[in-house]
Motif scaffolding. Structure first.
Motif, PDB file in Angstrom:
ATOM      1  N   ARG A  63      77.297 -11.964  13.693  1.00 20.68           N
ATOM      2  CA  ARG A  63      76.008 -11.368  14.592  1.00 20.68           C
ATOM      3  C   ARG A  63      76.236 -11.998  15.791  1.00 20.68           C
ATOM      4  NH1 ARG A  63      70.009 -12.413  12.244  1.00 20.68           N
ATOM      5  NH2 ARG A  63      70.408 -14.297  13.106  1.00 20.68           N
ATOM      6  N   ARG A 145      56.937  -5.520  21.035  1.00 21.31           N
ATOM      7  CA  ARG A 145      58.459  -5.905  21.004  1.00 21.31           C
ATOM      8  C   ARG A 145      59.083  -5.038  21.967  1.00 21.31           C
ATOM      9  NH1 ARG A 145      62.290  -9.026  20.467  1.00 21.31           N
ATOM     10  NH2 ARG A 145      63.426  -9.215  18.707  1.00 21.31           N
ATOM     11  N   THR A 192      57.488 -13.458  15.446  1.00 20.50           N
ATOM     12  CA  THR A 192      58.271 -14.001  16.795  1.00 20.50           C
ATOM     13  C   THR A 192      59.627 -14.747  16.420  1.00 20.50           C
ATOM     14  OG1 THR A 192      57.065 -16.199  16.422  1.00 20.50           O
ATOM     15  CG2 THR A 192      55.990 -14.617  17.823  1.00 20.50           C
ATOM     16  N   GLY A 193      59.690 -15.281  15.241  1.00 21.19           N
ATOM     17  CA  GLY A 193      61.050 -15.650  14.887  1.00 21.19           C
ATOM     18  C   GLY A 193      61.473 -15.473  13.426  1.00 21.19           C
ATOM     19  N   SER A 216      68.366  -9.026  10.510  1.00 26.80           N
ATOM     20  CA  SER A 216      68.084 -10.274   9.812  1.00 26.80           C
ATOM     21  C   SER A 216      68.892 -10.616   8.519  1.00 26.80           C
ATOM     22  CB  SER A 216      66.730 -10.583   9.273  1.00 26.80           C
ATOM     23  OG  SER A 216      66.657 -11.352   8.106  1.00 26.80           O
ATOM     24  N   THR A 219      66.492 -11.546   5.253  1.00 24.22           N
ATOM     25  CA  THR A 219      65.844 -10.266   4.553  1.00 24.22           C
ATOM     26  C   THR A 219      67.046  -9.770   3.786  1.00 24.22           C
ATOM     27  OG1 THR A 219      66.435  -8.954   6.550  1.00 24.22           O
ATOM     28  CG2 THR A 219      64.068  -9.628   6.207  1.00 24.22           C
ATOM     29  N   GLY A 253      63.097 -15.766   7.590  1.00 27.28           N
ATOM     30  CA  GLY A 253      64.005 -16.137   8.519  1.00 27.28           C
ATOM     31  C   GLY A 253      64.634 -17.402   8.221  1.00 27.28           C
TER      32      GLY A 253
END
Ligand code: PMP
Length: 315
Positions: A63, A145, A192-193, A216, A219, A253
Motif C-alpha cells: 500500500r 472526506r 479519522t484514522g 484498509s 477490514t 484500523g
C-alpha cells in the motif's frame, strides 16, 4: 495536554539515529507541500512473551508503494530493506510490557513540482498498551472526506489528515474522542484514522473504498475472520441514518484495532455486541500467535540480543 512519545531512536537517512537527528529542511516538498506517504504498522508480543510479530507487513509495504506511485514519489527501498529497517528500530526500542506501532513515512526531501523527486524512508515507533480498546462514544462530523478527484482517500498521505484533524477538534468540543466523516454524497466514508463496520440483520457491513475509505488492511483481516466464523460481510454504501439503527458498530484500523462503539450522536447502541465480540476474541488470539489464521501473517523479529542498534549501517 497529550504529548507524543519521544523515543530514543528513529530510522532516518538510511540508519538508526538518535531522535533529535531526524530533521527535514524547511525548503523540501515534504514541508512546503506536506508531501509524503506513510503507513502505520502494529507489532505484538506473542503469547510466549519472547517473540514479537508485525502484522501484514507485505500488505503495508504494497500500500505504501501504491500511495507513492499515485503521488509520483519514487520508493527508495525494496521490501527486504523495509522489513529490516522496521525490525532494527523495534529491536532498539521494544520493551516487554508494551506492544509497538511503527509509522513508516516516505518524506520528499528533494525535487520541485514533481521533477527530480527524491524521498527518504523515515521510521518512528511508539509504545502502545497491551490492553484491548474500551467502548467509545462517537459523532458524525460536519467536515467531509475529500473525493477521488481532490485528495484521493486511497492515498495514505498526511494531506488527507487535515480534515481528520478538524473533525477531531470538532469532536472534542462535543465530547467525542473519534468522529465519522461522510463523503461528498452524505454517506459514511470512515473514521479519522479507522474504517467503520456495522452489523445489520446479523451481517457485517462496511463501505467500499469508492465511498471515500482507505483500502484498509484491518477490514480485510476482519472480513476473513468473519468468513471463517460463518458471518457474512457485505461491502456496500452506508447511509448516515443506518448508523443510528445499527445493531453493532466498531471502528477498525491497525492502530485503533477493533474499537466497539456504544453511542453515536447520542443514539445509544444495544448494550451487547455479540458479533464484534466474537470477531475481536479471534483477532486477539491471531495477532498474539495463540492460533494461526490465514487472515494474518506476522513478520517475526529475530531474537537478536538487545542493546544499542547498529549505528554503522547505511543503506
Ligand atoms: N482510514 C484511515 C484514514 C486510516 O488512517 C486508517 C489507518 N491506517 C484506516 C482507515 C484503517 O486502515 P488499516 O486497517 O489498513 O490500518
Amino acid at each position: 495536554m497529550v504529548q507524543l512519545q519521544k523515543p530514543q531512536w528513529v530510522y532516518f537517512a538510511g540508519k538508526i539515529r538518535p531522535w533529535d537527528e531526524a530533521v527535514l529542511h524547511v525548503s523540501c516538498e515534504a514541508v512546503t507541500r506536506g508531501l509524503n506517504v506513510f503507513e502505520g504498522l502494529k507489532g505484538y508480543w506473542q503469547e510466549d512473551g519472547v517473540n514479537f510479530g508485525i502484522v501484514a507487513m507485505p500488505r503495508h509495504f504494497a500500500r505504501l508503494q501504491r500511495s507513492a506511485r499515485l503521488l509520483h514519489i519514487p520508493c527508495p527501498v525494496n521490501y527486504e530493506q523495509f522489513e529490516a529497517a522496521c525490525h532494527d528500530l523495534i529491536r532498539a526500542l521494544y520493551e516487554p510490557s508494551r506492544d509497538m506501532w511503527v509509522r513508516a513515512t516516505l518524506y520528499v526531501i528533494e525535487g520541485h513540482w514533481g521533477e527530480g523527486t527524491v524521498a527518504d524512508l523515515v521510521l518512528t515507533a511508539y509504545h502502545t498498551p497491551k490492553t484491548a480498546p474500551a467502548p467509545i462514544d462517537i459523532g458524525v462530523s460536519t467536515w467531509q472526506r475529500a473525493s477521488d478527484v481532490t485528495v484521493p482517500p486511497r492515498v495514505k498521505t498526511s494531506t488527507n489528515y487535515q480534515v481528520a484533524r478538524l473533525a477531531r477538534i470538532e469532536g472534542r468540543k462535543r465530547g467525542y474522542s473519534e468522529m465519522i466523516l461522510l463523503n461528498q454524497w452524505g454517506r459514511v466514508a470512515e473514521g479519522t484514522g479507522s474504517c467503520v463496520m456495522m452489523v445489520r440483520d446479523g451481517k457485517v457491513v462496511t463501505p467500499p473504498a469508492s465511498e471515500g475509505a482507505l483500502e484498509s488492511i484491518t477490514t480485510q483481516i476482519i472480513s476473513d475472520i468473519c468468513e471463517s466464523l460463518g458471518i457474512e460481510v457485505i461491502r456496500r454504501p452506508i447511509d448516515r441514518t443506518e448508523l443510528y439503527i445499527a445493531e453493532e458498530i466498531c471502528l477498525a484500523g491497525t492502530l485503533a484495532e477493533i474499537v466497539p462503539v456504544q453511542n453515536i450522536d447520542d443514539y445509544a447502541l444495544p448494550a451487547e455486541s455479540p458479533i464484534f465480540k466474537k470477531v475481536s476474541a479471534k483477532f486477539w488470539d491471531v495477532v498474539r500467535g495463540v492460533e494461526k489464521h490465514p487472515a494474518v501473517d506476522l513478520s517475526m523479529i529475530d531474537r537478536a540480543p538487545q542493546g544499542l542498534p547498529d549505528m554503522g549501517r547505511v543503506r
